[in-house]
Motif scaffolding. Structure first.
Motif, mmCIF file in Angstrom:
data_model
loop_
_atom_site.group_PDB
_atom_site.id
_atom_site.type_symbol
_atom_site.label_atom_id
_atom_site.label_comp_id
_atom_site.label_asym_id
_atom_site.label_seq_id
_atom_site.Cartn_x
_atom_site.Cartn_y
_atom_site.Cartn_z
ATOM 1 N N LEU A 190 25.589 47.013 92.704
ATOM 2 C CA LEU A 190 25.643 46.743 94.147
ATOM 3 C C LEU A 190 26.654 45.640 94.456
ATOM 4 O O LEU A 190 27.401 45.729 95.434
ATOM 5 C CB LEU A 190 24.257 46.353 94.650
ATOM 6 N N ARG A 191 26.689 44.611 93.616
ATOM 7 C CA ARG A 191 27.651 43.523 93.831
ATOM 8 C C ARG A 191 29.081 44.057 93.745
ATOM 9 O O ARG A 191 29.949 43.676 94.537
ATOM 10 C CB ARG A 191 27.426 42.420 92.800
ATOM 11 N N THR A 192 29.315 44.946 92.795
ATOM 12 C CA THR A 192 30.668 45.476 92.617
ATOM 13 C C THR A 192 31.068 46.399 93.764
ATOM 14 O O THR A 192 32.168 46.286 94.311
ATOM 15 C CB THR A 192 30.772 46.237 91.284
ATOM 16 N N ALA A 219 36.338 47.552 99.302
ATOM 17 C CA ALA A 219 36.631 47.374 100.733
ATOM 18 C C ALA A 219 35.948 48.433 101.594
ATOM 19 O O ALA A 219 36.575 49.112 102.402
ATOM 20 C CB ALA A 219 38.143 47.389 100.957
ATOM 21 N N ARG A 220 34.643 48.573 101.427
ATOM 22 C CA ARG A 220 33.901 49.568 102.189
ATOM 23 C C ARG A 220 33.648 49.072 103.612
ATOM 24 O O ARG A 220 33.440 47.883 103.844
ATOM 25 C CB ARG A 220 32.555 49.849 101.509
ATOM 26 N N ALA A 221 33.646 50.026 104.566
ATOM 27 C CA ALA A 221 33.389 49.669 105.962
ATOM 28 C C ALA A 221 31.960 49.177 106.142
ATOM 29 O O ALA A 221 31.681 48.317 106.979
ATOM 30 C CB ALA A 221 33.654 50.870 106.866
ATOM 31 N N ARG A 222 31.054 49.731 105.359
ATOM 32 C CA ARG A 222 29.662 49.260 105.410
ATOM 33 C C ARG A 222 29.161 49.042 103.994
ATOM 34 O O ARG A 222 29.606 49.699 103.050
ATOM 35 C CB ARG A 222 28.770 50.255 106.148
ATOM 36 N N ALA A 223 28.237 48.138 103.853
ATOM 37 C CA ALA A 223 27.726 47.779 102.536
ATOM 38 C C ALA A 223 26.714 48.805 102.053
ATOM 39 O O ALA A 223 26.017 49.454 102.855
ATOM 40 C CB ALA A 223 27.082 46.397 102.573
ATOM 41 N N ILE A 268 31.460 51.472 85.963
ATOM 42 C CA ILE A 268 30.882 50.148 86.236
ATOM 43 C C ILE A 268 29.668 49.895 85.352
ATOM 44 O O ILE A 268 29.508 48.805 84.773
ATOM 45 C CB ILE A 268 30.496 50.036 87.724
ATOM 46 N N LEU A 269 28.803 50.900 85.233
ATOM 47 C CA LEU A 269 27.595 50.737 84.412
ATOM 48 C C LEU A 269 27.955 50.600 82.935
ATOM 49 O O LEU A 269 27.325 49.804 82.209
ATOM 50 C CB LEU A 269 26.659 51.930 84.619
ATOM 51 N N ALA A 273 35.065 39.467 88.789
ATOM 52 C CA ALA A 273 34.249 38.287 88.454
ATOM 53 C C ALA A 273 33.089 38.767 87.616
ATOM 54 O O ALA A 273 32.174 39.420 88.124
ATOM 55 C CB ALA A 273 33.756 37.580 89.709
ATOM 56 N N VAL A 274 33.140 38.502 86.325
ATOM 57 C CA VAL A 274 32.101 38.965 85.404
ATOM 58 C C VAL A 274 31.049 37.884 85.241
ATOM 59 O O VAL A 274 31.364 36.768 84.822
ATOM 60 C CB VAL A 274 32.715 39.330 84.035
#
Length: 296
Positions: free
Chosen positions: A70-72, A79-83, A102-103, A294-295
């Motif tokens: 979720l953080r990524t 740069a998503r319009a909504r989270a 990512i996983l 940022a890891v």
């Protein structure tokens, strides 16, 4: 006949890795087992039609991994319009391939620790390399971006494993980073009769990653492979992309020009049919992507 030669060459790599693991200098190095959640992910991804809801279920089974996803997805990288508020939303927004990337990154860095000061920024650099390889793949024709991303992530996993399991490797690593008269892997082999490319390929093989990734990790410092048609074209392309990605990351991180780039950069660019001017443009395009890394 040519296809048979390619199969034999890849089989040669497999035999080399098995020999190194069972009888050679790598036999006493502890290779961490593949995380169970990564096994489950690979099993789902290898299906003809992976189920996004199953990917979301696996991601949700570990609180820290779900939080990392979720953080990524909500970072400036995408740069998503909504989270995304839930893991299922994150998977839907990203798609299966990027989600698995990512996983995989999260599970790999938690399975392979890098506690030495020499490796303080190891995973940040590895993540940037993986992102750069995925980016380059999307600029080329016929290269799987998810395979490229995973290859970039695994290229150097042999380094922290050797740091943990090989006596004197910290000194070898410092020497390899400093020397200009011979390659990184030549310095490793002189001291330990093996190198991080072999160890990293063994990890990739042990973790049941696709054979093309195993081959590319093994070859990522062997630029004679670029012109050896006995190797699969995809593996040779990944090797070329890897050095270009390494150069892009080094430029971002302010690292001086690498010996390998000076010696083999032109050949790698020629292999993937990319100009130096295009690479300069990629530096600008990747800057916000690299800055977002940022890891934790």
């Amino acid at each position: 006949m040519r296809a048979e030669g390619v199969r034999m060459k890849v089989a040669d790599i497999e035999r080399e890795l098995d020999h190194a693991r069972n009888q050679g200098p790598v036999r006493d190095i502890a290779i961490p087992p593949c995380p169970e959640l990564l096994v489950a992910l690979r099993k789902e991804v290898d299906k003809a039609d992976p189920d996004p809801s199953e990917i979301a279920r696996i991601a949700s089974s570990d609180v820290a991994m779900a939080a990392s996803l979720l953080r990524t997805v909500n970072s400036p990288l995408y740069a998503r319009a909504r989270a995304a508020d839930t893991v299922a939303q994150a998977v839907s927004m990203l798609g299966v391939g990027p989600t698995v990337g990512i996983l995989t990154s999260f599970l790999t860095r938690n399975a392979i620790r890098s506690n030495s000061p020499l490796l303080e920024h190891f995973w940040e650099t590895s993540t940037r390399r993986a992102l750069a390889m995925g980016f380059i793949a999307r600029q080329l024709y016929g290269v799987d971006a998810d395979v490229a991303h995973t290859c970039g992530l695994f290229c150097h996993v042999g380094i922290p494993i050797m740091m943990q399991g090989v006596k004197g490797y910290a000194g070898t690593l410092a020497e390899a980073l400093a020397r200009q008269d011979r390659s990184f892997t030549e310095t490793e082999n002189a001291a330990h009769k093996t190198d991080h490319a072999v160890v990293g390929a063994i990890v990739a093989k042990t973790w049941c990653l696709p054979p093309i990734i195993v081959a590319a990790v093994r070859l990522h410092h062997d630029f004679t492979a670029l012109t050896d048609t006995r190797f699969p074209e995809e593996a040779r392309t990944l090797v070329a992309m890897g050095l270009v990605a390494e150069s892009l990351v080094a430029r971002h991180e302010g690292v001086e020009v690498q010996r390998e780039w000076e010696q083999h950069g032109d050949a790698c660019l020629a292999h993937i049919r990319v100009s130096a001017g295009e690479v300069d443009a990629w530096v600008d395009a990747l800057h916000p992507v690299f800055e977002s890394v940022a890891v934790a």
